[in-house]
Design a protein around this motif. Sequence first.
Motif, PDB file in Angstrom:
ATOM      1  N   HIS A  38      33.525   7.609  41.176  1.00  0.00           N
ATOM      2  CA  HIS A  38      34.190   7.744  39.886  1.00  0.00           C
ATOM      3  C   HIS A  38      35.652   8.076  40.169  1.00  0.00           C
ATOM      4  N   ARG A  39      36.526   7.081  40.022  1.00  0.00           N
ATOM      5  CA  ARG A  39      37.951   7.234  40.347  1.00  0.00           C
ATOM      6  C   ARG A  39      38.108   7.717  41.774  1.00  0.00           C
ATOM      7  N   GLN A  40      38.631   8.909  41.944  1.00  0.00           N
ATOM      8  CA  GLN A  40      38.895   9.451  43.283  1.00  0.00           C
ATOM      9  C   GLN A  40      37.728  10.261  43.836  1.00  0.00           C
TER      10      GLN A  40
END
Length: 115
Positions: A68-70
């Motif tokens: 999830h994203r980073q």
Amino acid sequence: MAVTMDDERLDALFTALSDPTRRDIVVRLSAGEATVKDLAERYAMSTQAVSQHIGVLERSGLISRGRHRQTRPCRLEPGALDVAASWIEQSRRIWSERMDRLETRLDQLQRDDDR
């Protein structure tokens, strides 16, 4: 005796669950996803040490890690427990039947002695 894939999965599951920190992580993840950093805040150990516990849980199939994203949140994979639950139930039935047969045999021997 040949080792089956189920045997290997059971070994990995029971090894993963043999540690109280890993059991606690499983309980925590039953409430929802968490990052390694989130999980590490609960313990008096380094993030790296918690990551090692996560690795054991991941290899056992008890948890998975998404993206999830980073971040890479950890999530519980409750279906992994089905293998262990099935083995435990099968073992419970086998031992229950054995104990029932033993009890019947002991009752029979007692009646024979009473004669």
